[in-house]
Design a protein around this motif. Sequence first.
Motif, PDB file in Angstrom:
ATOM      1  N   SER A  17       0.796  -1.233   0.000  1.00  0.00           N
ATOM      2  CA  SER A  17       0.000   0.000   0.000  1.00  0.00           C
ATOM      3  C   SER A  17       0.826   1.280   0.000  1.00  0.00           C
ATOM      4  O   SER A  17       0.500   2.208  -0.731  1.00  0.00           O
ATOM      5  CB  SER A  17      -0.967   0.007   1.180  1.00  0.00           C
ATOM      6  N   PRO A  18       1.896   1.371   0.791  1.00  0.00           N
ATOM      7  CA  PRO A  18       2.672   2.615   0.752  1.00  0.00           C
ATOM      8  C   PRO A  18       3.282   2.903  -0.611  1.00  0.00           C
ATOM      9  O   PRO A  18       3.513   4.050  -0.962  1.00  0.00           O
ATOM     10  CB  PRO A  18       3.770   2.384   1.797  1.00  0.00           C
ATOM     11  N   LYS A  19       3.505   1.868  -1.411  1.00  0.00           N
ATOM     12  CA  LYS A  19       4.077   2.085  -2.738  1.00  0.00           C
ATOM     13  C   LYS A  19       3.150   2.928  -3.605  1.00  0.00           C
ATOM     14  O   LYS A  19       3.608   3.717  -4.419  1.00  0.00           O
ATOM     15  CB  LYS A  19       4.374   0.754  -3.411  1.00  0.00           C
ATOM     16  N   PHE A  20       1.845   2.766  -3.454  1.00  0.00           N
ATOM     17  CA  PHE A  20       0.926   3.551  -4.249  1.00  0.00           C
ATOM     18  C   PHE A  20       0.951   5.017  -3.835  1.00  0.00           C
ATOM     19  O   PHE A  20       0.831   5.903  -4.668  1.00  0.00           O
ATOM     20  CB  PHE A  20      -0.485   2.966  -4.170  1.00  0.00           C
ATOM     21  N   ALA A  21       1.137   5.280  -2.549  1.00  0.00           N
ATOM     22  CA  ALA A  21       1.273   6.665  -2.094  1.00  0.00           C
ATOM     23  C   ALA A  21       2.552   7.273  -2.646  1.00  0.00           C
ATOM     24  O   ALA A  21       2.574   8.418  -3.098  1.00  0.00           O
ATOM     25  CB  ALA A  21       1.261   6.724  -0.572  1.00  0.00           C
ATOM     26  N   PHE A  22       3.639   6.487  -2.645  1.00  0.00           N
ATOM     27  CA  PHE A  22       4.900   6.986  -3.178  1.00  0.00           C
ATOM     28  C   PHE A  22       4.811   7.210  -4.677  1.00  0.00           C
ATOM     29  O   PHE A  22       5.451   8.108  -5.211  1.00  0.00           O
ATOM     30  CB  PHE A  22       6.048   6.042  -2.842  1.00  0.00           C
ATOM     31  N   GLY A  42       2.170   8.294  -6.251  1.00  0.00           N
ATOM     32  CA  GLY A  42       1.506   9.587  -6.399  1.00  0.00           C
ATOM     33  C   GLY A  42       2.442  10.739  -6.093  1.00  0.00           C
ATOM     34  O   GLY A  42       2.429  11.766  -6.784  1.00  0.00           O
ATOM     35  N   ILE A  43       3.274  10.575  -5.076  1.00  0.00           N
ATOM     36  CA  ILE A  43       4.263  11.608  -4.750  1.00  0.00           C
ATOM     37  C   ILE A  43       5.270  11.732  -5.887  1.00  0.00           C
ATOM     38  O   ILE A  43       5.650  12.835  -6.278  1.00  0.00           O
ATOM     39  CB  ILE A  43       4.951  11.284  -3.405  1.00  0.00           C
ATOM     40  N   HIS A  44       5.687  10.607  -6.431  1.00  0.00           N
ATOM     41  CA  HIS A  44       6.635  10.578  -7.546  1.00  0.00           C
ATOM     42  C   HIS A  44       6.075  11.336  -8.752  1.00  0.00           C
ATOM     43  O   HIS A  44       6.765  12.169  -9.347  1.00  0.00           O
ATOM     44  CB  HIS A  44       6.918   9.117  -7.899  1.00  0.00           C
ATOM     45  N   ALA A  45       4.825  11.081  -9.085  1.00  0.00           N
ATOM     46  CA  ALA A  45       4.193  11.761 -10.216  1.00  0.00           C
ATOM     47  C   ALA A  45       4.005  13.252  -9.929  1.00  0.00           C
ATOM     48  O   ALA A  45       4.175  14.088 -10.822  1.00  0.00           O
ATOM     49  CB  ALA A  45       2.848  11.109 -10.538  1.00  0.00           C
ATOM     50  N   SER A  46       3.677  13.602  -8.687  1.00  0.00           N
ATOM     51  CA  SER A  46       3.492  15.012  -8.335  1.00  0.00           C
ATOM     52  C   SER A  46       4.799  15.791  -8.422  1.00  0.00           C
ATOM     53  O   SER A  46       4.829  16.903  -8.961  1.00  0.00           O
ATOM     54  CB  SER A  46       2.925  15.139  -6.922  1.00  0.00           C
ATOM     55  N   VAL A  47       5.871  15.215  -7.910  1.00  0.00           N
ATOM     56  CA  VAL A  47       7.173  15.888  -7.977  1.00  0.00           C
ATOM     57  C   VAL A  47       7.612  16.041  -9.431  1.00  0.00           C
ATOM     58  O   VAL A  47       8.154  17.072  -9.829  1.00  0.00           O
ATOM     59  CB  VAL A  47       8.223  15.130  -7.141  1.00  0.00           C
ATOM     60  N   PHE A  48       7.362  15.021 -10.243  1.00  0.00           N
ATOM     61  CA  PHE A  48       7.685  15.108 -11.667  1.00  0.00           C
ATOM     62  C   PHE A  48       6.905  16.237 -12.338  1.00  0.00           C
ATOM     63  O   PHE A  48       7.473  17.044 -13.085  1.00  0.00           O
ATOM     64  CB  PHE A  48       7.387  13.771 -12.348  1.00  0.00           C
ATOM     65  N   THR A 104       8.888   4.701 -12.917  1.00  0.00           N
ATOM     66  CA  THR A 104       7.584   4.090 -13.168  1.00  0.00           C
ATOM     67  C   THR A 104       7.737   2.620 -13.538  1.00  0.00           C
ATOM     68  O   THR A 104       6.967   1.771 -13.081  1.00  0.00           O
ATOM     69  CB  THR A 104       6.846   4.860 -14.277  1.00  0.00           C
ATOM     70  N   ILE A 105       8.743   2.317 -14.361  1.00  0.00           N
ATOM     71  CA  ILE A 105       9.005   0.918 -14.714  1.00  0.00           C
ATOM     72  C   ILE A 105       9.355   0.123 -13.467  1.00  0.00           C
ATOM     73  O   ILE A 105       8.857  -0.995 -13.259  1.00  0.00           O
ATOM     74  CB  ILE A 105      10.129   0.827 -15.767  1.00  0.00           C
ATOM     75  N   GLN A 106      10.193   0.690 -12.633  1.00  0.00           N
ATOM     76  CA  GLN A 106      10.579  -0.001 -11.401  1.00  0.00           C
ATOM     77  C   GLN A 106       9.369  -0.232 -10.505  1.00  0.00           C
ATOM     78  O   GLN A 106       9.188  -1.321  -9.949  1.00  0.00           O
ATOM     79  CB  GLN A 106      11.644   0.793 -10.657  1.00  0.00           C
ATOM     80  N   PHE A 107       8.539   0.769 -10.353  1.00  0.00           N
ATOM     81  CA  PHE A 107       7.346   0.631  -9.517  1.00  0.00           C
ATOM     82  C   PHE A 107       6.422  -0.449 -10.063  1.00  0.00           C
ATOM     83  O   PHE A 107       5.939  -1.306  -9.308  1.00  0.00           O
ATOM     84  CB  PHE A 107       6.602   1.971  -9.430  1.00  0.00           C
ATOM     85  N   ALA A 108       6.175  -0.432 -11.364  1.00  0.00           N
ATOM     86  CA  ALA A 108       5.241  -1.394 -11.957  1.00  0.00           C
ATOM     87  C   ALA A 108       5.769  -2.822 -11.865  1.00  0.00           C
ATOM     88  O   ALA A 108       5.020  -3.747 -11.510  1.00  0.00           O
ATOM     89  CB  ALA A 108       4.976  -1.021 -13.411  1.00  0.00           C
ATOM     90  N   THR A 109       7.039  -3.016 -12.173  1.00  0.00           N
ATOM     91  CA  THR A 109       7.581  -4.378 -12.142  1.00  0.00           C
ATOM     92  C   THR A 109       7.705  -4.906 -10.719  1.00  0.00           C
ATOM     93  O   THR A 109       7.419  -6.085 -10.471  1.00  0.00           O
ATOM     94  CB  THR A 109       8.942  -4.445 -12.852  1.00  0.00           C
TER      95      THR A 109
END
Length: 142
Positions: free
Chosen positions: A26-31, A33-39, A71-76
């Motif tokens: 679950s925390p990965k999904f929050a991260f 969103g933070i990753h996309a926001s910072v980008f 994003t690739i790292q998160f998805a895999t």
Amino acid sequence: DPTSPGPCWARSLTVSSCVIVLYFISPKFAFAGIHASVFAIAIYLMTRPHSRQRPSFFYIAFICTLFVLGTIQFATNSRYYQMMWIDDRNFPGGPVAFFTTQFSLPVNTVGGVAFILSDFLADSILVRFSPSVPNRRFGGGK
């Protein structure tokens, strides 16, 4: 009943297993969103029209590359953990045995490569602008 049809997670996922899955996944999904926001903020700040300088296309491409690799790292990694904790829950020896024996699955390898590349790129930009590297030369001499 272990012989009943249906996915293994429906038969063997206990409350403690759900807590472990929620704690790690679950925390990965929050991260994410933070990753996309910072980008998005970085792209906005680098391309805003009232900036004094022209946007550097090298740095825009650089942060886009880091975002894609992240994003690739998160998805895999999410897929690999889903396989470990949910899809292949009945693997002989449990999730720990799955992790140790199936570590070289392509989905996990792609995530590891994406992490190593993004880490290398991030470290290289830090070294490039580090004040402790005299004259930005490597190899000694003047």
